[in-house]
Design a protein around this motif. Structure first.
Motif, PDB file in Angstrom:
ATOM      1  N   PRO A 110      10.878  -0.470  -7.670  1.00 29.91           N
ATOM      2  CA  PRO A 110       9.736  -0.037  -8.484  1.00 29.91           C
ATOM      3  C   PRO A 110       9.151   1.327  -8.119  1.00 29.91           C
ATOM      4  O   PRO A 110       9.472   1.894  -7.075  1.00 29.91           O
ATOM      5  N   SER A 211       8.082  -9.913  -9.912  1.00 26.61           N
ATOM      6  CA  SER A 211       7.288  -9.200 -10.919  1.00 26.61           C
ATOM      7  C   SER A 211       5.789  -9.347 -10.693  1.00 26.61           C
ATOM      8  O   SER A 211       5.343  -9.624  -9.586  1.00 26.61           O
ATOM      9  N   HIS A 363       1.644 -16.105  -8.213  1.00 24.60           N
ATOM     10  CA  HIS A 363       2.076 -15.073  -7.261  1.00 24.60           C
ATOM     11  C   HIS A 363       1.296 -15.187  -5.946  1.00 24.60           C
ATOM     12  O   HIS A 363       1.841 -15.629  -4.934  1.00 24.60           O
TER      13      HIS A 363
END
Ligand code: COA
Length: 436
Positions: A110, A211, A363
């Motif tokens: 990323p 993600s 997450h």
């Protein structure tokens, strides 16, 4: 630069050649290569260079925080655990359950943690005997190339084969698609925005996806409010809130909300009170279409304050403001140093709001509390990959805590904090009627 090829075909070819050489090396030799990576990157201010390059190229984050993140990736990403072997011994012989490399891994990295993810992926993937072709984010190309070149230099210095980690010059979606679909790539690992991660998950290959998250932090009436204020500011402002595990909304139990907000302002957070300014800030952060304004991702709090016409004479790390639980900044992951605060009448309501704001990403979640029942209730309800209590969110990846570091937190595919074990496949060696 070592490891950088003109085309993706050439990068795969080189990674394939080095894979053949690597397959003849022992685990102890591979561990020495990793040791060399750690030393080489820690020497000669290389971490500082990578951190500054990332800020300059991407326009996101803070160099001093990136130094901490890169150091964490270099020092606390684990190598292979030989204890992953299991044996079954009996009258019929021996069965050994072990792990083998996948081969060449295609790794998408990323813009938010470019060199951190490349270093972390390299250590984990090589440890398990794989080679890697990286597809870095196009807007973090220079720093990613530098990290890949230095990793190769460190490896070659320690006697490792050339080109264990590679990439290619033209970072386009076409070339990334080529890597994703190429039959020589046996595993895909994507750390990034939801679009690229979903693409990889649909590839039909073994894939790991890391993600978005929208981590809530809850503070109840039993918490140490001085420590909570400090921890939340430190966690939510790390690298201007770029890490996917950083606190993104705060839910405070009504009875302590005023004190907590007071403590946070004492610790340097800027409290926005004016409704019009809060509205203006929301319009800066979120577009009319309801998407995050990528122009402002990872910018410093001072940039937002200047946009609002506010001047402060210190390096403000975080902007805070009170709002309703349905405010778009609560429900949208911004990756900006802005922390909305929602009041809840009690812990039950706080956990409920936290669960809904997290948006089903499962997450990361954080609680500040000394009440074990409250901690347990939140832990059970949130069901997040990372759950931190009484510490900044980054304790979840080993910063100031036990455990280890990972910059590929795979909630979607269930590996959690990925490590070398995530990049190896199980096998069984069966020996019948021997050594029994
Ligand atoms: N190869 C080629 N192209 C790529 C690419 C890759 N590996 N990764 C991204 N791109 C392209 C995209 O296709 C897009 O191209 P387009 O402008 O032609 O559509 C462009 O680069 C920007 O992509 P992306 O960064 O995904 O979109 P964005 O600019 O809208 O979003 C962020 C910026 C920061 C919000 C987004 O990158 C993000 O959510 N990052 C979080 C990453 C993260 O930390 N994840 C969790 C880690 S555990």
């Amino acid at each position: 630069m070592k490891g950088i090829f003109t085309t993706p075909e050439a990068a795969i070819f080189a990674a394939n050649q080095s894979l053949k050489e690597l397959s003849c090396k022992s685990q102890s030799e591979i561990n020495l290569y990793i040791k060399s990576i750690r030393k080489f990157l820690l020497d000669n201010d290389r971490i500082k260079t990578l951190s500054q390059m990332a800020v300059e190229e991407t326009g996101m984050g803070r160099a001093e925080h990136k130094i901490a993140k890169n150091t964490l990736a270099i020092t606390k990403t684990p190598t292979n655990k030989t204890t992953d072997q299991h044996s079954y011994v009996g009258d019929l012989g021996i069965t050994l359950e072990g792990k083998k490399p996948y081969g060449i891994i295609g790794a998408i990295t990323p813009i938010t943690n470019p060199s951190e993810t490349i270093i972390c992926n390299t250590i984990g993937m090589l440890s398990s005997g794989n080679t890697v072709v990286f597809c870095p984010h196009p807007n973090a190309k220079k720093v990613s190339f530098q990290a890949i070149a230095w990793l190769n230099e460190a490896l070659v210095q320690s006697g490792a084969p050339e080109n264990l980690v590679t990439t290619y010059e033209e970072i386009t979606m076409e070339n990334t698609d080529y890597i994703i679909s190429n039959p020589s790539i046996s595993m895909l690992v994507a750390t990034g925005g939801p679009a690229i991660v979903n693409k990889v998950l649909k590839s039909g290959k073994k894939a790991i996806g890391a993600s978005a998250g929208n981590p809530p932090v809850v503070v109840d009436e039993t918490a140490d409010l001085n420590k909570a204020a400090r921890d939340i500011i430190n966690g939510a402002s790390l690298d201007n809130n770029l890490p996917c595990l950083a606190e993104k909304e705060l839910i405070a139990v009504e009875s302590i909300a005023d004190q907590l907000i007071f403590n946070m302002t004492n610790e340097g957070a800027y409290l926005l009170r004016d409704k019009k300014l809060i509205e203006q800030l929301t319009k800066i952060a979120i577009t009319e279409e309801g998407k995050i304004n990528t122009k402002f991702v990872g910018k410093s709090a001072s940039v937002f304050l200047t946009e609002l016409g506010i001047e402060v004479d210190y390096d403000c790390l975080l902007i805070i403001f009170e709002c309703d639980k349905s405010h778009p900044i609560v429900t949208t992951e911004l990756l900006m140093p802005i922390l909305p605060i929602v009041r809840a009448k009690d812990i039950s309501e706080a956990i409920d709001i936290a669960f809904k704001s997290e948006g089903g990403n499962f997450h990361t979640s954080v609680i500040h509390s000394k009440n074990i029942d409250n901690i347990n209730r939140m832990f059970t309800k949130m069901n997040t990959t990372i759950f931190v209590q009484n510490a900044p969110s980054y304790a979840g990846i080993g910063l100031g805590s036990e455990g280890y570091a990972s910059f590929t937190i795979a909630g979607v595919t269930g590996e959690g904090l990925t490590n070398s074990t995530s990049f190896a496949k199980k096998n069984h060696k069966v020996l019948v009627e021997s050594f029994a």
